[in-house]
Design a protein around this motif. Sequence first.
Motif, PDB file in Angstrom:
ATOM      1  N   LEU A   2       0.829  -1.206   0.000  1.00 48.95           N
ATOM      2  CA  LEU A   2       0.000   0.000   0.000  1.00 48.95           C
ATOM      3  C   LEU A   2       0.866   1.260   0.000  1.00 48.95           C
ATOM      4  O   LEU A   2       0.532   2.252  -0.660  1.00 48.95           O
ATOM      5  CB  LEU A   2      -0.941   0.007   1.203  1.00 48.95           C
ATOM      6  CG  LEU A   2      -2.056  -1.046   1.192  1.00 48.95           C
ATOM      7  CD1 LEU A   2      -2.814  -1.026   2.511  1.00 48.95           C
ATOM      8  CD2 LEU A   2      -2.995  -0.840   0.026  1.00 48.95           C
ATOM      9  N   LEU A   3       1.984   1.235   0.704  1.00 41.04           N
ATOM     10  CA  LEU A   3       2.890   2.383   0.711  1.00 41.04           C
ATOM     11  C   LEU A   3       3.485   2.622  -0.672  1.00 41.04           C
ATOM     12  O   LEU A   3       3.645   3.772  -1.096  1.00 41.04           O
ATOM     13  CB  LEU A   3       4.011   2.185   1.736  1.00 41.04           C
ATOM     14  CG  LEU A   3       3.610   2.268   3.203  1.00 41.04           C
ATOM     15  CD1 LEU A   3       4.804   1.937   4.096  1.00 41.04           C
ATOM     16  CD2 LEU A   3       3.048   3.628   3.543  1.00 41.04           C
ATOM     17  N   CYS A   4       3.788   1.548  -1.388  1.00 42.03           N
ATOM     18  CA  CYS A   4       4.304   1.694  -2.761  1.00 42.03           C
ATOM     19  C   CYS A   4       3.253   2.350  -3.654  1.00 42.03           C
ATOM     20  O   CYS A   4       3.583   3.208  -4.479  1.00 42.03           O
ATOM     21  CB  CYS A   4       4.722   0.337  -3.330  1.00 42.03           C
ATOM     22  SG  CYS A   4       6.233  -0.298  -2.602  1.00 42.03           S
ATOM     23  N   GLN A   5       1.990   1.947  -3.492  1.00 42.46           N
ATOM     24  CA  GLN A   5       0.907   2.564  -4.261  1.00 42.46           C
ATOM     25  C   GLN A   5       0.799   4.056  -3.929  1.00 42.46           C
ATOM     26  O   GLN A   5       0.605   4.887  -4.818  1.00 42.46           O
ATOM     27  CB  GLN A   5      -0.428   1.887  -3.969  1.00 42.46           C
ATOM     28  CG  GLN A   5      -0.539   0.478  -4.489  1.00 42.46           C
ATOM     29  CD  GLN A   5      -1.843  -0.178  -4.041  1.00 42.46           C
ATOM     30  OE1 GLN A   5      -2.765   0.482  -3.579  1.00 42.46           O
ATOM     31  NE2 GLN A   5      -1.904  -1.496  -4.159  1.00 42.46           N
ATOM     32  N   GLU A  21       1.304   7.250  -6.530  1.00 42.10           N
ATOM     33  CA  GLU A  21       0.245   8.230  -6.779  1.00 42.10           C
ATOM     34  C   GLU A  21       0.581   9.618  -6.266  1.00 42.10           C
ATOM     35  O   GLU A  21       0.309  10.611  -6.923  1.00 42.10           O
ATOM     36  CB  GLU A  21      -1.079   7.768  -6.174  1.00 42.10           C
ATOM     37  CG  GLU A  21      -2.215   8.697  -6.536  1.00 42.10           C
ATOM     38  CD  GLU A  21      -3.577   8.061  -6.397  1.00 42.10           C
ATOM     39  OE1 GLU A  21      -4.518   8.805  -6.092  1.00 42.10           O
ATOM     40  OE2 GLU A  21      -3.698   6.839  -6.584  1.00 42.10           O
ATOM     41  N   PHE A  22       1.186   9.716  -5.068  1.00 41.85           N
ATOM     42  CA  PHE A  22       1.389  11.011  -4.433  1.00 41.85           C
ATOM     43  C   PHE A  22       2.851  11.420  -4.305  1.00 41.85           C
ATOM     44  O   PHE A  22       3.125  12.573  -3.995  1.00 41.85           O
ATOM     45  CB  PHE A  22       0.772  11.022  -3.023  1.00 41.85           C
ATOM     46  CG  PHE A  22      -0.703  10.757  -2.997  1.00 41.85           C
ATOM     47  CD1 PHE A  22      -1.601  11.665  -3.520  1.00 41.85           C
ATOM     48  CD2 PHE A  22      -1.194   9.586  -2.439  1.00 41.85           C
ATOM     49  CE1 PHE A  22      -2.958  11.430  -3.488  1.00 41.85           C
ATOM     50  CE2 PHE A  22      -2.557   9.334  -2.401  1.00 41.85           C
ATOM     51  CZ  PHE A  22      -3.445  10.256  -2.930  1.00 41.85           C
ATOM     52  N   GLY A  23       3.789  10.507  -4.459  1.00 45.95           N
ATOM     53  CA  GLY A  23       5.184  10.831  -4.159  1.00 45.95           C
ATOM     54  C   GLY A  23       5.276  11.182  -2.686  1.00 45.95           C
ATOM     55  O   GLY A  23       4.761  10.464  -1.840  1.00 45.95           O
ATOM     56  N   ALA A  73      -3.748  15.338   2.163  1.00 45.21           N
ATOM     57  CA  ALA A  73      -4.444  15.425   3.455  1.00 45.21           C
ATOM     58  C   ALA A  73      -3.529  15.928   4.575  1.00 45.21           C
ATOM     59  O   ALA A  73      -3.955  16.067   5.703  1.00 45.21           O
ATOM     60  CB  ALA A  73      -5.031  14.064   3.825  1.00 45.21           C
ATOM     61  N   GLY A  74      -2.260  16.175   4.255  1.00 50.63           N
ATOM     62  CA  GLY A  74      -1.325  16.662   5.265  1.00 50.63           C
ATOM     63  C   GLY A  74      -0.681  15.546   6.062  1.00 50.63           C
ATOM     64  O   GLY A  74       0.079  15.778   6.968  1.00 50.63           O
ATOM     65  N   GLY A  75      -0.992  14.314   5.743  1.00 53.62           N
ATOM     66  CA  GLY A  75      -0.409  13.140   6.392  1.00 53.62           C
ATOM     67  C   GLY A  75      -0.300  12.039   5.356  1.00 53.62           C
ATOM     68  O   GLY A  75      -0.625  12.244   4.190  1.00 53.62           O
ATOM     69  N   LEU A  76       0.138  10.911   5.753  1.00 55.57           N
ATOM     70  CA  LEU A  76       0.277   9.785   4.841  1.00 55.57           C
ATOM     71  C   LEU A  76      -1.095   9.392   4.302  1.00 55.57           C
ATOM     72  O   LEU A  76      -2.010   9.111   5.068  1.00 55.57           O
ATOM     73  CB  LEU A  76       0.928   8.604   5.569  1.00 55.57           C
ATOM     74  CG  LEU A  76       1.123   7.327   4.771  1.00 55.57           C
ATOM     75  CD1 LEU A  76       1.986   7.571   3.536  1.00 55.57           C
ATOM     76  CD2 LEU A  76       1.741   6.252   5.633  1.00 55.57           C
ATOM     77  N   THR A  77      -1.241   9.392   2.980  1.00 56.60           N
ATOM     78  CA  THR A  77      -2.508   9.057   2.344  1.00 56.60           C
ATOM     79  C   THR A  77      -2.343   7.763   1.559  1.00 56.60           C
ATOM     80  O   THR A  77      -1.410   7.621   0.769  1.00 56.60           O
ATOM     81  CB  THR A  77      -2.953  10.185   1.389  1.00 56.60           C
ATOM     82  OG1 THR A  77      -3.025  11.403   2.133  1.00 56.60           O
ATOM     83  CG2 THR A  77      -4.309   9.889   0.790  1.00 56.60           C
TER      84      THR A  77
END
Length: 151
Positions: free
Chosen positions: A121-124, A128-130, A135-139
């Motif tokens: 999920l972190l790789c995704q 997507e977001f770099g 949201a100002g936090g991990l999305t």
Amino acid sequence: MTTDVPKGHLVVYVGESQRKRFVIPVSFLNHSSFQDLLSQAEEEFGFDHPMGGLTIPCREDIFIDLISQIVNAMNTLRRPIFSPESMIVPKGHFAVYVGETKKKRFVVPISYLKHPSFQNLLCQAEEEFGFDHLAGGLTIPCSEEVFMGSF
């Protein structure tokens, strides 16, 4: 004593001298603390478990405490924090925002960073977001159902 083991579970025998039988979810095998116990079992028994099932060479109270920690970590994941007033993140945890359009805030244990599903999920999220999370936090860019089903 019943010999039935529900689908998705396995039997382990725990104890230093007298062994007690436990039926646990297979998902516990992914938890790093449980993997440490499996390494100890491999060192002591190799693949020859005298009880005919997986034998864990530790005290029963230590095993029960470990299982409680795993269950608590799983329950923490499943308790979303929705209100802006609930900004407190307990020690050993971090907040993530999950959702494809509407984001929900979850507080998860730091130990989840080691979990292969969470790493995927972190790789995704990185793709997507770099490092620019809106949201100002991990999305995490997936549905809430996918996120909760990953663990």
